[in-house]
Scaffold this active site. Structure first.
Site, PDB file in Angstrom:
ATOM      1  CG  ASP A  88      -4.726   1.194 -13.129  1.00 23.23           C
ATOM      2  OD1 ASP A  88      -5.133   2.596 -13.229  1.00 23.23           O
ATOM      3  OD2 ASP A  88      -4.306   0.505 -12.168  1.00 23.23           O
ATOM      4  CG  ASP A 119      -9.811   7.738 -11.322  1.00 22.85           C
ATOM      5  OD1 ASP A 119      -8.742   7.773 -12.244  1.00 22.85           O
ATOM      6  OD2 ASP A 119      -9.596   8.117  -9.622  1.00 22.85           O
ATOM      7  CD  GLU A 153      -3.118   7.036 -11.810  1.00 22.82           C
ATOM      8  OE1 GLU A 153      -2.605   8.139 -10.886  1.00 22.82           O
ATOM      9  OE2 GLU A 153      -4.071   6.435 -11.309  1.00 22.82           O
ATOM     10  CD  GLU A 154      -6.925   4.256  -9.732  1.00 23.31           C
ATOM     11  OE1 GLU A 154      -6.042   4.913  -8.460  1.00 23.31           O
ATOM     12  OE2 GLU A 154      -7.932   5.815  -9.874  1.00 23.31           O
ATOM     13  CG  ASP A 180      -6.357  10.353 -14.340  1.00 22.70           C
ATOM     14  OD1 ASP A 180      -7.807  10.324 -14.063  1.00 22.70           O
ATOM     15  OD2 ASP A 180      -5.621  10.075 -14.067  1.00 22.70           O
ATOM     16  CG  HIS A 213      -6.073 -10.588  31.453  1.00 21.31           C
ATOM     17  ND1 HIS A 213      -6.673  -9.182  32.738  1.00 21.31           N
ATOM     18  CD2 HIS A 213      -7.344 -11.169  31.656  1.00 21.31           C
ATOM     19  CE1 HIS A 213      -7.384  -9.728  33.214  1.00 21.31           C
ATOM     20  NE2 HIS A 213      -7.872 -10.167  32.606  1.00 21.31           N
ATOM     21  CG  HIS A 427      -9.473   6.768  -5.020  1.00 32.64           C
ATOM     22  ND1 HIS A 427      -8.656   6.998  -4.969  1.00 32.64           N
ATOM     23  CD2 HIS A 427     -10.259   6.260  -6.485  1.00 32.64           C
ATOM     24  CE1 HIS A 427      -7.989   7.020  -5.826  1.00 32.64           C
ATOM     25  NE2 HIS A 427      -8.649   7.579  -7.275  1.00 32.64           N
TER      26      HIS A 427
HETATM   27  N1  BES Z   1      -7.534  10.351 -11.614  1.00 31.11           N
HETATM   28  C1  BES Z   1      -6.311  10.638 -10.076  1.00 31.11           C
HETATM   29  C2  BES Z   1      -5.390  11.540  -9.787  1.00 31.11           C
HETATM   30  C3  BES Z   1      -6.554  12.904  -9.714  1.00 31.11           C
HETATM   31  C4  BES Z   1      -7.171  13.178  -8.802  1.00 31.11           C
HETATM   32  C5  BES Z   1      -5.777  14.037 -10.154  1.00 31.11           C
HETATM   33  C6  BES Z   1      -8.139  14.137  -8.313  1.00 31.11           C
HETATM   34  C7  BES Z   1      -6.940  14.687 -10.121  1.00 31.11           C
HETATM   35  C8  BES Z   1      -7.955  15.303  -9.041  1.00 31.11           C
HETATM   36  C9  BES Z   1      -5.714   9.217  -9.676  1.00 31.11           C
HETATM   37  O1  BES Z   1      -5.808   8.105 -10.316  1.00 31.11           O
HETATM   38  C10 BES Z   1      -5.184   8.971  -8.164  1.00 31.11           C
HETATM   39  O2  BES Z   1      -6.044   8.305  -8.101  1.00 31.11           O
HETATM   40  N2  BES Z   1      -4.204   9.314  -8.123  1.00 31.11           N
HETATM   41  C11 BES Z   1      -3.297   8.384  -7.279  1.00 31.11           C
HETATM   42  C12 BES Z   1      -1.787   8.232  -7.406  1.00 31.11           C
HETATM   43  C13 BES Z   1      -0.694   7.351  -6.014  1.00 31.11           C
HETATM   44  C14 BES Z   1      -1.793   5.794  -6.130  1.00 31.11           C
HETATM   45  C15 BES Z   1       0.456   7.261  -6.580  1.00 31.11           C
HETATM   46  C16 BES Z   1      -3.582   9.518  -6.134  1.00 31.11           C
HETATM   47  O3  BES Z   1      -3.831  10.748  -5.893  1.00 31.11           O
HETATM   48  O4  BES Z   1      -3.718   8.887  -4.414  1.00 31.11           O
HETATM   49 MN    MN Z   2      -7.287   8.749 -12.189  1.00 33.44          MN
HETATM   50 MN    MN Z   3      -7.637   7.219  -9.525  1.00 28.10          MN
END
Ligand code: BES
Ligand code: MN
Ligand code: MN
Length: 459
Positions: A88, A119, A153-154, A180, A213, A427
């Site tokens: 995802d 990612d 996961e996201e 990841d 207001h 992201h």
């Molecule tokens: N791949 C990332 C996690 C990550 C980010 C690992 C930067 C190492 C460095 C993962 O997909 C992610 O974004 N995780 C979320 C988890 C949350 C939704 C519970 C995060 O870290 O915000």
């Molecule tokens: Mn990830």
């Molecule tokens: Mn992520």
């Protein structure tokens, strides 16, 4: 092994075409309108696993998105890898800031641009191609492997813990392998031995049953936008320390060895500031930037909403205000305990002038491991072979909630070998993956399997 590496080198362009097909599927788990795409992506991954020669490929249904499973268990006496990744991706907004469409992968300057490139689809695909190279060239793998690919996961992996608990026998292995996470910097491959945890909340405040207001009512009633700002502002003191009582009680202090090791990493604070056009850095007093993001917890506002935000000026007192806030946690902070402390504190400091609603959202536990186990050493050798340089050991500020579950429920160590770069916009708009790192990552993964196979059964 040379034959396998040659095969990977010869197939370099084909990999890109295939990866583009995977990146074309908008498997955004956060948006209900993409549910069918998420499912389609699970099917795509399952088909690909079958195609490269994995066995017992199955979609395990969950109350949410399916878990894609496949295994290859042909070497008796060799270790078993449990590979984890996610198919995802994050939403793409703001869409207008993308230089090419997020689901039409585009190559520019040696990088492939698309949502999910770094990612985590690109990194998952790296392992698929490493497996394919072994199976097509030798008809076997050097070790056993079970693959699980998650589709939530996201959005916090709400169903994965139950899936793991319900399939403990089937998931039995010797080590978890995950790609990841990121490299420390371009040309500096790394192995990550610590992740932060997370608790996430939505705060809603209501001050009246309608907007008012601001001339007729201003000064006589509380303004929920202001009250929310005041409550949020009370979460950190001027030195960047979180003021929630008890918040730091379980924080494992940084060791002197870690501080020393990190201080010698090639981190360029000036460049960091400049790359992201930040006027001045801010963080907890007494800690460096790396220490602040890798080893210290934080409280953050992810979003704020209230009142009039259109063009021009409108004189109004908003009826409601809303904030999305989160805390990144470090070992040994427990998300449930911290959630309780936060809620108690927010309720305590919010004045009676507004109606407060506190809603807890997803989260995950922090994780940290020692890196003196044979699997990590095997990964270090593999990375050296793939990238021509020994990896450094890092922690990360991000979270992968399932890593602590693997430790607690299956008793498994995890090896986090990631090839994303800090500027690859995970992201964010214009997410990308460096094609050199992608290619070297395939080689390193193929060598990693060989190195783990060579360890024999480790107890
Ligand atoms: N791949 C990332 C996690 C990550 C980010 C690992 C930067 C190492 C460095 C993962 O997909 C992610 O974004 N995780 C979320 C988890 C949350 C939704 C519970 C995060 O870290 O915000
Ligand atoms: Mn990830
Ligand atoms: Mn992520």
């Amino acid at each position: 092994m040379d034959k396998i590496i040659d095969f990977i080198n010869v197939n370099r362009d084909r990999y890109l075409d295939e990866l583009k097909a995977l990146l074309a599927i908008p498997s955004i788990s956060a948006l209900p309108e993409h549910a069918a795409d998420v499912k389609r992506c699970a099917d795509w991954c399952a088909d690909e696993l079958r195609r490269i020669g994995m066995q017992n490929v199955t979609l395990f249904e969950t109350p949410g998105n399916p878990v894609v499973y496949g295994d290859w268990l042909g070497v008796e006496g060799a270790p078993t890898i449990l590979f984890y990744g996610h198919y995802d991706v994050q939403p793409v907004d703001p869409l207008n800031l993308w230089e090419s469409p997020p689901f039409e992968a585009t190559i520019r300057d040696g990088e492939i641009y698309a949502r999910g490139s770094a990612d985590d689809k690109g990194q998952v695909f790296m392992h698929m191609k490493a497996i394919e190279a072994h199976l097509t060239q030798t008809g076997r793998l050097p070790m056993n492997i079970k693959i699980i690919l998650e589709g939530e996961e996201e959005v916090g992996s709400a169903n994965l813990d139950d899936f793991i608990k319900a399939h403990k026998q089937e998931l039995a292995a010797n080590v978890v392998v995950i790609s990841d996470s990121g490299m420390f910097a371009r040309g500096v491959p790394s192995i990550c031995y610590g992740l932060r945890g997370l608790v996430y909340f939505q705060l809603d405040m209501r001050g009246s049953n309608t907007d008012l207001h601001s001339g007729s009512f201003g000064g006589a009633v509380a303004n929920p936008a202001l009250v929310l700002s005041q409550v949020i502002a009370k979460m950190k003191d001027r030195g960047g320390r979180i003021t929630i009582p008890g918040f730091y009680d379980d924080v494992v202090p940084l060791s002197e060895e870690e501080r020393k090791a990190w201080a010698s990493l090639p981190f360029n604070e000036k460049k960091y500031k400049k790359d992201f056009a930040m006027p001045k850095l801010f963080g907890e007093t007494g800690y460096t930037t790396l220490e602040r993001t890798w080893a210290r917890p934080t409280f953050e506002v992810n979003g704020l909403l209230s009142g009039f935000t259109g063009e021009g000026a409108k004189t109004v007192l908003p009826a409601v205000s809303m904030a999305k806030v989160s805390m990144r946690l470090v070992p040994n902070q427990d998300p449930n305990k911290i959630a309780g402390l936060f809620q108690t504190y927010v309720e305590h400091i919010t004045p009676k002038t507004v109606e407060l609603t506190v809603t807890r959202m997803h989260g995950g536990k922090p994780w940290m491991t020692s890196y003196d186990n044979p699997f990590v050493q095997a990964a270090a050798r593999a990375i050296e072979k793939g990238f021509g340089r020994t990896p450094i050991f890092t922690r990360e500020g991000g979270s992968i909630p399932v890593v602590s579950t693997f430790q607690e429920e299956l008793g498994l160590p995890s090896v986090l070998f990631g090839v994303g770069l800090p500027d690859e916009n995970a992201h964010a708009p214009n997410e990308k993956l460096d094609l050199g790192n992608f290619h070297n990552g395939i080689i390193a993964s193929a060598v990693l399997y060989e190195e783990i196979g060579r360890l024999g059964t480790v107890s």
